[in-house]
Design a protein around this motif. Structure first.
Motif, short mmCIF file in Angstrom:
data_model
loop_
_atom_site.label_atom_id
_atom_site.label_comp_id
_atom_site.label_asym_id
_atom_site.label_seq_id
_atom_site.Cartn_x
_atom_site.Cartn_y
_atom_site.Cartn_z
N LEU A 86 4.70 -34.40 -21.27
CA LEU A 86 5.26 -34.30 -19.92
C LEU A 86 5.01 -32.92 -19.31
O LEU A 86 4.83 -32.81 -18.08
CB LEU A 86 6.76 -34.61 -19.95
CG LEU A 86 7.13 -36.06 -20.31
CD1 LEU A 86 8.64 -36.21 -20.43
CD2 LEU A 86 6.58 -37.03 -19.27
N TYR A 87 5.02 -31.89 -20.14
CA TYR A 87 4.73 -30.55 -19.62
C TYR A 87 3.29 -30.48 -19.10
O TYR A 87 3.03 -29.96 -18.02
CB TYR A 87 4.94 -29.51 -20.71
CG TYR A 87 4.61 -28.11 -20.28
CD1 TYR A 87 5.51 -27.36 -19.53
CD2 TYR A 87 3.38 -27.53 -20.62
CE1 TYR A 87 5.20 -26.07 -19.13
CE2 TYR A 87 3.06 -26.24 -20.22
CZ TYR A 87 3.98 -25.52 -19.48
OH TYR A 87 3.65 -24.23 -19.06
N ALA A 104 8.46 -43.73 -25.50
CA ALA A 104 9.17 -43.23 -26.70
C ALA A 104 10.48 -42.52 -26.39
O ALA A 104 11.19 -42.11 -27.31
CB ALA A 104 8.28 -42.29 -27.51
N ILE A 105 10.81 -42.36 -25.09
CA ILE A 105 12.09 -41.69 -24.77
C ILE A 105 13.26 -42.58 -25.17
O ILE A 105 14.31 -42.11 -25.61
CB ILE A 105 12.13 -41.34 -23.27
CG1 ILE A 105 11.06 -40.28 -22.96
CG2 ILE A 105 13.51 -40.83 -22.87
CD1 ILE A 105 11.00 -39.87 -21.51
N GLY A 106 13.09 -43.89 -25.04
CA GLY A 106 14.16 -44.80 -25.44
C GLY A 106 14.44 -44.75 -26.93
O GLY A 106 15.59 -44.88 -27.35
N ARG A 127 12.76 -34.75 -17.37
CA ARG A 127 11.40 -34.37 -17.03
C ARG A 127 10.61 -35.58 -16.52
O ARG A 127 9.86 -35.48 -15.53
CB ARG A 127 10.72 -33.76 -18.25
CG ARG A 127 9.33 -33.21 -17.98
CD ARG A 127 9.34 -32.10 -16.94
NE ARG A 127 10.20 -31.01 -17.28
CZ ARG A 127 9.87 -29.98 -18.05
NH1 ARG A 127 8.65 -29.94 -18.58
NH2 ARG A 127 10.72 -29.02 -18.29
N SER A 128 10.77 -36.71 -17.19
CA SER A 128 10.05 -37.91 -16.73
C SER A 128 10.57 -38.39 -15.38
O SER A 128 9.80 -38.81 -14.50
CB SER A 128 10.19 -39.02 -17.77
OG SER A 128 11.54 -39.41 -17.92
N ARG A 129 11.88 -38.33 -15.17
CA ARG A 129 12.45 -38.73 -13.86
C ARG A 129 11.96 -37.80 -12.76
O ARG A 129 11.75 -38.23 -11.61
CB ARG A 129 13.98 -38.73 -13.95
CG ARG A 129 14.54 -39.88 -14.78
CD ARG A 129 16.05 -39.76 -14.92
NE ARG A 129 16.69 -39.87 -13.61
CZ ARG A 129 17.03 -41.03 -13.03
NH1 ARG A 129 16.76 -42.18 -13.65
NH2 ARG A 129 17.62 -41.06 -11.85
N GLU A 130 11.82 -36.52 -13.08
CA GLU A 130 11.29 -35.58 -12.09
C GLU A 130 9.89 -35.97 -11.65
O GLU A 130 9.56 -35.98 -10.45
CB GLU A 130 11.27 -34.17 -12.69
CG GLU A 130 10.71 -33.12 -11.75
CD GLU A 130 10.57 -31.76 -12.42
OE1 GLU A 130 10.01 -30.84 -11.78
OE2 GLU A 130 10.97 -31.63 -13.59
#
Length: 458
Positions: free
Chosen positions: A299-300, A357-359, A429-432
């Motif tokens: 994500l970065y 993979a966040i879940g 970060r993903s929502r951003e």
């Protein structure tokens, strides 16, 4: 008596005659002559025996008289010695009383001296300084006996030496000394090693802490050393030279705290107490952390590419925003409703890539404490089974089982807390990034709608 002798002589004559003169006949005169000769011989022997008996009787009477005289002499000597003994006892008692009167306050002083010597001996026996100065307690033992004796008094030299030993103990307790001493290893072997004594507190050798054993009066290496936090300064102290200053942990209890710390379980021991459930929790925690780190890196990098894409009007499909802009450029001539559907489809295709993979991180953060609770419950069941078998008489047995049972809960919380934190970071970060995509899509639709409205008006 004479008749018996005559008969005996006649019998002998008759018995001997056949042996010497078997065929010769003896006359009556010759027989009478033989009897007379035998009688004369017997009378002579009888007189000799009677003379010897009279002489022996006189000798016995003389010996009895001598023994009686000796007994009388010994009785007189015993009475004299007994009188002398009683007189000596009286003189000793009088001398003891005179000594007590002359001692006066000195007797109390010697009592205090005996007490001080006893206390000093106890200090010396438990002091690590004795490993450098052996043999000090023998002098104190003799001094205690002398001070407690009523017939012998301590000398000035002994008093001065007591003061000297006490002063030397205080002086050595304030020094850091290095010397060679016998060290008992955990295997039971005794070896010579260079040791470093830090005052009267600790002794170290080869990076390990030693303890002073009172029974054997030798340095004993601890069976289990404390953690590296404490052994590392000991190694640095041995490697220091000159006036170099190093940090060092001091045990004011002279080894007792080190023993307790050595008996306390370390991190690996704690983890091992959790059993199979504990290891499963740790594996899940490692997986969750690795997933979080992986998603944070992805994500970065994606965020950096998206921000770079925001500064350019040309679509670059190596990032999510570029791929959405490519869809817009491919459908520029479509109407607003159609373009909105295409952009929504492009954004929906990017969501799985951003939330991948966040879940799982969230699932691990929830499952880990539940597994910890499961391990605690099963551990408590084992504790109650142990109590039913052995009773509640041993608190250590119960405490150890409860500690092992609660360890899985600790591991579950240790795994869940960082996973919750990392899930929050990766999710934000993903929502951003998804908000950036929606914002850009909304802006594109607004500009497309304005252009189509202006074209219709013209």
């Amino acid at each position: 008596m004479k008749i018996k002798a005559l008969l005996l002589s006649a019998a002998l004559a008759f018995s001997a005659a056949p042996a010497t003169q078997a065929a010769e006949q003896v006359s009556v005169d010759e027989l009478l002559n033989l009897v007379k000769q035998g009688q004369a011989r017997d009378d002579k022997e009888f007189k000799q025996r009677l003379s010897r008996f009279n002489r022996s009787k006189a000798e016995q009477q003389r010996m009895v008289a001598d023994m009686s005289a000796e007994r009388t002499r010994l009785e007189n000597l015993s009475a004299e010695k007994e009188q002398q003994f009683q007189q000596n006892e009286t003189e000793v008692a009088e001398a003891q009383q005179r000594l007590t009167n002359r001692l006066g306050s000195l007797k109390e002083l010697f009592g205090v001296l005996q007490q001080v010597a006893g206390d000093t001996k106890a200090v010396f026996e438990g002091s690590v300084v004795s490993s450098e100065l052996p043999g000090r307690t023998e002098f104190l033992t003799d001094l205690i006996k002398t001070a407690g004796s009523s017939s012998e008094l301590p000398s000035i030299e002994e008093l001065e030496r007591l003061w000297f030993e006490m002063q030397r103990e205080a002086t050595f307790s304030g020094r850091i000394a290095q010397y060679n001493a016998d060290v008992v290893l955990p295997s039971g072997e005794t070896v010579k090693q260079d040791v470093i004594r830090v005052g009267g507190f600790n002794v170290v050798a080869a990076g390990n802490y030693l303890n002073w054993d009172l029974q054997s009066a030798r340095l004993v290496e601890l069976d289990k050393q404390p953690g590296s936090r404490y052994t590392t300064p000991a190694t640095e102290l041995e490697g220091a030279s000159g006036n170099q200053l190093t940090g060092f942990w001091i045990d004011p209890s002279r080894g007792q705290l080190l023993k307790i710390m050595g008996q306390s379980p370390e991190l690996a021991d704690r983890v091992d107490q959790g059993g199979v459930v504990g290891y499963i929790i740790l594996v899940l925690a490692v997986i969750g952390v690795l997933l979080a780190v992986w998603r944070m890196i992805v994500l970065y990098v994606e965020r950096a590419r998206v921000y770079k894409q925001m500064e350019s009007d040309s679509a670059n499909e190596n990032n999510a925003l570029g791929r959405v802009m490519a869809v817009f450029q491919a459908n520029q001539n479509a109407d607003t409703e159609t373009l909105e559907l295409h952009l929504g489809e492009a954004i929906a295709a990017e969501v799985p890539r951003l939330t991948r993979a966040i879940g799982w991180i969230k699932i691990i953060s929830v499952v880990a404490p539940l597994l910890g609770l499961l391990g605690t419950v099963t551990g408590m069941i084992d504790v109650f089974e142990t109590m039913s078998l052995f009773g509640t008489g041993d608190p250590k047995l119960m405490a150890g089982g409860i500690s092992q049972a609660l360890m899985t809960t600790v591991l579950g919380l240790v795994a869940a807390i960082p996973c919750v934190f990392l899930h929050t970071l990766t999710n934000n970060r993903s929502r951003e990034l998804m908000m950036i995509l929606e914002e850009r899509a909304t802006g594109i639709l607004a500009r497309q709608s304005e252009q189509q409205t202006s074209a219709k008006a013209a």
